[in-house]
Design an enzyme around this catalytic site. Structure first.
Site: not given
Ligand SMILES: Nc1ncnc2c1ncn2[C@@H]1O[C@H](COP(=O)(O)OP(=O)(O)OP(=O)(O)O)[C@@H](O)[C@H]1O
Length: 141
Positions: A85, A92
């Site tokens: 994690e 990220e």
């Molecule tokens: N720059 C990007 N380009 C394309 N897809 C993205 C991008 N950023 C995020 N995503 C998509 O959105 C999803 C969620 O991204 P995010 O950064 O919100 O992660 P998260 O799993 O929600 O993180 P957190 O643990 O912070 O909640 C990713 O798994 C990806 O599929």
């Protein structure tokens, strides 16, 4: 005239040791541990999943102590999930830095890192079921 390029370390030329003591110096270790602890604190503050996993680990280890089951597999499973994690959080942040706009490769990087955490969590559930299942069943009337 251009600056001389720093030379890459090689087996014949080990990397230069930075000033400030040997690689095993206690002060150096404490400083590195401080940076690592800052990373843990950041993840705990900003990642709800990490908070849940931390408390799940505390619960699992406490239950393990109470039921007197072998703690090594439980600790290993908890460490794997928490460590992945933290790596997921680091990745990220890196992806957001390198690609703030939507990009298919950014999606692959984030989705794959999230999949690693999911896989470890499923494995931890199996470890938990195998370790805690029999003693909990024995407690049933
Ligand atoms: N720059 C990007 N380009 C394309 N897809 C993205 C991008 N950023 C995020 N995503 C998509 O959105 C999803 C969620 O991204 P995010 O950064 O919100 O992660 P998260 O799993 O929600 O993180 P957190 O643990 O912070 O909640 C990713 O798994 C990806 O599929």
């Amino acid at each position: 005239m251009s600056e001389p390029r720093p030379q890459r370390p090689s087996p014949e030329r080990p990397p230069e040791r930075p000033a400030g003591g040997s690689a095993l110096s206690g002060r150096r270790f404490v400083r590195s541990a401080g940076y690592a602890w800052a990373g843990v604190r950041h993840a705990y503050r900003h990642q709800a999943n990490f908070r849940i996993e931390c408390w799940a680990a505390v619960l699992a280890l406490g239950l393990g102590l109470a039921l007197r089951v072998p703690l090594a597999p439980v600790a290993l499973a908890c460490g794997l999930v928490l460590g992945l994690e933290l790596l997921n959080t680091a990745l990220e942040a890196l992806v957001d830095l390198a690609s703030p706009e939507v990009h298919p490769l950014a999606r692959i990087a984030k989705d794959t890192a999230a999949a690693a955490v999911l896989l470890a969590s499923l494995s931890a559930l199996v470890v938990g079921a195998v370790t805690f299942g029999p003693p909990l069943l024995r407690l049933l009337p």
